[in-house]
Scaffold this motif. Structure first.
Motif, PDB file in Angstrom:
ATOM      1  N   THR A  88       0.860  -1.198   0.000  1.00  0.00           N
ATOM      2  CA  THR A  88       0.000   0.000   0.000  1.00  0.00           C
ATOM      3  C   THR A  88       0.892   1.243   0.000  1.00  0.00           C
ATOM      4  O   THR A  88       1.030   1.932   1.006  1.00  0.00           O
ATOM      5  N   GLY A  89       1.519   1.479  -1.138  1.00  0.00           N
ATOM      6  CA  GLY A  89       2.572   2.495  -1.208  1.00  0.00           C
ATOM      7  C   GLY A  89       3.852   1.862  -0.694  1.00  0.00           C
ATOM      8  O   GLY A  89       3.826   0.869   0.060  1.00  0.00           O
ATOM      9  N   SER A  90       4.999   2.420  -1.081  1.00  0.00           N
ATOM     10  CA  SER A  90       6.244   1.797  -0.615  1.00  0.00           C
ATOM     11  C   SER A  90       6.466   2.072   0.865  1.00  0.00           C
ATOM     12  O   SER A  90       7.221   1.360   1.531  1.00  0.00           O
ATOM     13  N   VAL A  91       5.774   3.059   1.418  1.00  0.00           N
ATOM     14  CA  VAL A  91       5.897   3.295   2.853  1.00  0.00           C
ATOM     15  C   VAL A  91       5.389   2.087   3.645  1.00  0.00           C
ATOM     16  O   VAL A  91       5.945   1.720   4.682  1.00  0.00           O
ATOM     17  N   ALA A  92       4.360   1.426   3.123  1.00  0.00           N
ATOM     18  CA  ALA A  92       3.856   0.223   3.804  1.00  0.00           C
ATOM     19  C   ALA A  92       4.908  -0.883   3.755  1.00  0.00           C
ATOM     20  O   ALA A  92       5.063  -1.657   4.708  1.00  0.00           O
ATOM     21  N   ASN A 162      18.017  11.195  -1.812  1.00  0.00           N
ATOM     22  CA  ASN A 162      17.522  11.391  -0.451  1.00  0.00           C
ATOM     23  C   ASN A 162      16.393  12.425  -0.418  1.00  0.00           C
ATOM     24  O   ASN A 162      16.523  13.520  -0.965  1.00  0.00           O
ATOM     25  N   ASN A 163      15.322  12.052   0.239  1.00  0.00           N
ATOM     26  CA  ASN A 163      14.236  12.982   0.539  1.00  0.00           C
ATOM     27  C   ASN A 163      14.458  13.440   1.969  1.00  0.00           C
ATOM     28  O   ASN A 163      14.493  12.600   2.852  1.00  0.00           O
ATOM     29  N   PRO A 164      14.648  14.718   2.237  1.00  0.00           N
ATOM     30  CA  PRO A 164      14.353  15.875   1.397  1.00  0.00           C
ATOM     31  C   PRO A 164      15.542  16.561   0.737  1.00  0.00           C
ATOM     32  O   PRO A 164      15.322  17.554   0.036  1.00  0.00           O
ATOM     33  N   LEU A 189      17.047  -0.242  -0.022  1.00  0.00           N
ATOM     34  CA  LEU A 189      17.403   0.904  -0.847  1.00  0.00           C
ATOM     35  C   LEU A 189      16.114   1.524  -1.375  1.00  0.00           C
ATOM     36  O   LEU A 189      15.448   0.959  -2.247  1.00  0.00           O
ATOM     37  N   ASP A 190      15.764   2.656  -0.798  1.00  0.00           N
ATOM     38  CA  ASP A 190      14.507   3.331  -1.136  1.00  0.00           C
ATOM     39  C   ASP A 190      14.736   4.223  -2.355  1.00  0.00           C
ATOM     40  O   ASP A 190      15.385   5.258  -2.275  1.00  0.00           O
ATOM     41  N   GLU A 191      14.194   3.773  -3.475  1.00  0.00           N
ATOM     42  CA  GLU A 191      14.402   4.474  -4.749  1.00  0.00           C
ATOM     43  C   GLU A 191      13.100   5.090  -5.258  1.00  0.00           C
ATOM     44  O   GLU A 191      12.756   4.959  -6.437  1.00  0.00           O
ATOM     45  N   ALA A 192      12.419   5.811  -4.374  1.00  0.00           N
ATOM     46  CA  ALA A 192      11.119   6.388  -4.743  1.00  0.00           C
ATOM     47  C   ALA A 192      11.224   7.342  -5.933  1.00  0.00           C
ATOM     48  O   ALA A 192      10.266   7.510  -6.684  1.00  0.00           O
ATOM     49  N   TYR A 193      12.405   7.943  -6.105  1.00  0.00           N
ATOM     50  CA  TYR A 193      12.585   8.931  -7.191  1.00  0.00           C
ATOM     51  C   TYR A 193      13.524   8.405  -8.266  1.00  0.00           C
ATOM     52  O   TYR A 193      14.162   9.184  -8.975  1.00  0.00           O
ATOM     53  N   TYR A 194      13.600   7.096  -8.382  1.00  0.00           N
ATOM     54  CA  TYR A 194      14.560   6.476  -9.300  1.00  0.00           C
ATOM     55  C   TYR A 194      14.442   7.028 -10.727  1.00  0.00           C
ATOM     56  O   TYR A 194      15.441   7.340 -11.373  1.00  0.00           O
ATOM     57  N   ARG A 224      10.501   0.632  -4.895  1.00  0.00           N
ATOM     58  CA  ARG A 224      10.076   1.602  -5.908  1.00  0.00           C
ATOM     59  C   ARG A 224       8.579   1.875  -5.712  1.00  0.00           C
ATOM     60  O   ARG A 224       7.897   1.139  -5.004  1.00  0.00           O
ATOM     61  N   THR A 225       8.100   2.920  -6.353  1.00  0.00           N
ATOM     62  CA  THR A 225       6.710   3.310  -6.110  1.00  0.00           C
ATOM     63  C   THR A 225       6.061   3.867  -7.363  1.00  0.00           C
ATOM     64  O   THR A 225       6.752   4.368  -8.259  1.00  0.00           O
ATOM     65  N   PHE A 226       4.762   3.780  -7.419  1.00  0.00           N
ATOM     66  CA  PHE A 226       3.987   4.429  -8.488  1.00  0.00           C
ATOM     67  C   PHE A 226       3.555   5.835  -8.091  1.00  0.00           C
ATOM     68  O   PHE A 226       2.878   6.516  -8.842  1.00  0.00           O
ATOM     69  N   SER A 227       3.937   6.265  -6.873  1.00  0.00           N
ATOM     70  CA  SER A 227       3.418   7.538  -6.363  1.00  0.00           C
ATOM     71  C   SER A 227       4.063   8.761  -6.997  1.00  0.00           C
ATOM     72  O   SER A 227       3.464   9.821  -7.037  1.00  0.00           O
ATOM     73  N   LYS A 228       5.291   8.640  -7.452  1.00  0.00           N
ATOM     74  CA  LYS A 228       6.016   9.822  -7.873  1.00  0.00           C
ATOM     75  C   LYS A 228       6.018   9.932  -9.396  1.00  0.00           C
ATOM     76  O   LYS A 228       5.134  10.567  -9.944  1.00  0.00           O
ATOM     77  N   ALA A 229       6.972   9.319 -10.093  1.00  0.00           N
ATOM     78  CA  ALA A 229       7.059   9.509 -11.543  1.00  0.00           C
ATOM     79  C   ALA A 229       5.785   9.056 -12.263  1.00  0.00           C
ATOM     80  O   ALA A 229       5.376   9.653 -13.252  1.00  0.00           O
ATOM     81  N   LEU A 235      -3.434   6.633  -5.135  1.00  0.00           N
ATOM     82  CA  LEU A 235      -3.977   5.275  -5.213  1.00  0.00           C
ATOM     83  C   LEU A 235      -3.179   4.249  -4.418  1.00  0.00           C
ATOM     84  O   LEU A 235      -3.626   3.122  -4.239  1.00  0.00           O
ATOM     85  N   ARG A 236      -1.994   4.625  -3.921  1.00  0.00           N
ATOM     86  CA  ARG A 236      -1.251   3.826  -2.972  1.00  0.00           C
ATOM     87  C   ARG A 236      -0.781   2.474  -3.498  1.00  0.00           C
ATOM     88  O   ARG A 236      -1.367   1.443  -3.192  1.00  0.00           O
ATOM     89  N   VAL A 237       0.252   2.493  -4.285  1.00  0.00           N
ATOM     90  CA  VAL A 237       0.881   1.219  -4.651  1.00  0.00           C
ATOM     91  C   VAL A 237       2.375   1.402  -4.890  1.00  0.00           C
ATOM     92  O   VAL A 237       2.814   2.311  -5.587  1.00  0.00           O
TER      93      VAL A 237
HETATM   94  C1  PLP Z   1       7.252   9.506  -1.546  1.00  0.00           C
HETATM   95  C2  PLP Z   1       8.248   8.577  -0.941  1.00  0.00           C
HETATM   96  C3  PLP Z   1       7.985   7.228  -0.769  1.00  0.00           C
HETATM   97  C4  PLP Z   1       6.779   6.583  -1.323  1.00  0.00           C
HETATM   98  O1  PLP Z   1       5.676   6.689  -0.758  1.00  0.00           O
HETATM   99  P1  PLP Z   1       4.432   5.822  -1.186  1.00  0.00           P
HETATM  100  O2  PLP Z   1       4.041   5.165   0.063  1.00  0.00           O
HETATM  101  O3  PLP Z   1       4.868   4.836  -2.228  1.00  0.00           O
HETATM  102  O4  PLP Z   1       3.469   6.820  -1.704  1.00  0.00           O
HETATM  103  C5  PLP Z   1       8.936   6.396  -0.232  1.00  0.00           C
HETATM  104  N1  PLP Z   1      10.124   6.879   0.110  1.00  0.00           N
HETATM  105  C6  PLP Z   1      10.433   8.156  -0.064  1.00  0.00           C
HETATM  106  C7  PLP Z   1      11.781   8.615   0.286  1.00  0.00           C
HETATM  107  C8  PLP Z   1       9.507   9.059  -0.572  1.00  0.00           C
HETATM  108  O5  PLP Z   1       9.820  10.328  -0.713  1.00  0.00           O
END
Ligand code: PLP
Length: 363
Positions: A88-92, A162-164, A189-194, A224-229, A235-237
């Protein structure tokens, strides 16, 4: 007699997740949100239709195995479907990784400041957060992180970009770090912005590829996530790529049916729009580079951004700057005493921030 249900006392130490502030409803004459690293584009072609089709059957549970999406991701990553776990999003998935590995008192190492979910999910899991300060240039201090690993360490989160703050971890440094981490420690390895990072590097070899690393090392998991690019934040995946022992552990730690039928169908449809996604990402990266050029020309030294956002190390002025942006109709993300993260959005929104910066916060 107790007057309320017992709540874990240590929950008091768990900070609440602070979402980026939403701008008031977008309309001409208008306010903008540059606070949550969302894209400004609508759904990719075919995505709204895929969602509408799923909404004809809201009384049905989603496919618990997420079969079609997992297969499509596996094909793309050149691994078997048992190497993919969705969430449910990569945060889950970050949380599932902790639930699957940590007992109370175990340690989780991450850079700080980084993604604000890491300390929250660590503490929720009863584990001990071990934050390791970033270097002054906003990059991970990998030697300090390696030194922070003890025999209680179960997970290391690496966030690249890295976020932020924005920088990536360079391939050579990452390899050296991974070489030093015991195989018993899971490296996420959190690649949310890969996708943004890939569009930012001159040579793809500069950018670590978590999928490749997960295939090479038994203790590495790429997120990886569908939330960014891909623009599906609402929709959380998200998904993990790792060896089957790890993905199985993630699945055990997941709530059932966490990825809705609409999320599954729209993610699948989005994957079929790779070219359009890349075009949008390139456009965002171009605009980011334009904005950053102006920021630097104004005398600011900022960490090299690889995502769809940049970092202003405003320190004690962070809240004032955010307030000035808000007065100009733009919400940004302030970290009091540290700095402000500004997402790349519409040109007009980006320009408003630049105006505030030049007018009241010159260097
Ligand atoms: C936005 C973000 C996520 C992803 O979040 P989702 O749960 O997939 O929406 C994960 N890691 C980082 C660093 C982020 O900025």
């Amino acid at each position: 007699m107790a007057t309320s249900p017992h709540i874990r006392p240590d929950l008091q130490d768990v900070p609440s997740y602070r979402a980026g502030r939403r701008a008031a409803v977008d309309q001409p004459g208008r306010t903008y949100s540059l606070a949550s690293n969302e894209t400004i584009y609508g759904p990719l072609p075919g995505v709204a239709e895929a969602a509408a089709t799923e909404l004809e059957q809201p009384h049905r549970y989603p496919d618990a195995g997420v079969t079609a999406l997992v297969q499509a991701l596996a094909d793309r990553c050149n691994v078997g479907p048992d190497w993919i776990a969705t969430g449910t999003g990569s945060v889950a998935i970050c949380q599932q990784a902790i639930v699957a590995t940590c007992n109370p008192g175990d340690e989780v190492v991450f850079a700080w400041r980084s993604f604000e979910a890491y300390p929250i999910i660590t503490k929720l899991g009863g584990a001990q957060a071990v934050p390791v300060p970033l270097r002054p240039d906003g990059t991970h201090d990998l030697s300090a992180m390696a030194a922070a690993i003890t025999d209680r360490t179960r997970v290391v989160f690496l966030c690249s970009p890295n976020n932020p703050t924005g920088p990536i971890i360079a391939s050579a440094q990452l390899d050296e770090f991974l070489e030093s981490v015991p195989a018993s420690v899971l490296v996420v390895l959190d690649e949310a912005y890969y996708e943004f990072a890939l569009a930012s590097v001159a040579d793809p070899a500069e950018l670590p590829d978590g999928v490749q690393l997960a295939r090479e090392r038994i203790n590495v998991m790429a997120l990886r996530t569908f939330s960014k690019a891909y623009g599906l934040a609402g929709l959380r995946v998200g998904y993990a790529v790792a060896n089957p022992a790890l993905t199985q552990a993630l699945r055990k730690a997941a709530l059932p049916f966490g990825v809705s039928a609409v999320a599954q169908a729209t993610a699948l449809a989005s994957l079929q729009q790779e070219q359009e996604m890349r075009a949008r990402v390139s456009e965002t990266v171009r605009e980011r580079d334009r904005v950053v050029e102006v920021v630097k020309a104004a005398g600011w030294e900022i960490p090299m951004p690889y995502g769809n956002y940049y970092w202003l190390g405003l320190g004690e002025q962070a809240l004032d700057f955010a307030a000035s942006c808000e007065a100009a109709g733009v919400t940004v993300r302030a970290f009091p005493g540290e700095g402000v993260r500004v997402s790349i959005g519409e040109g007009a929104a980006n320009d408003r921030v630049l105006t505030v910066l030049a007018r009241d916060f010159s260097r």
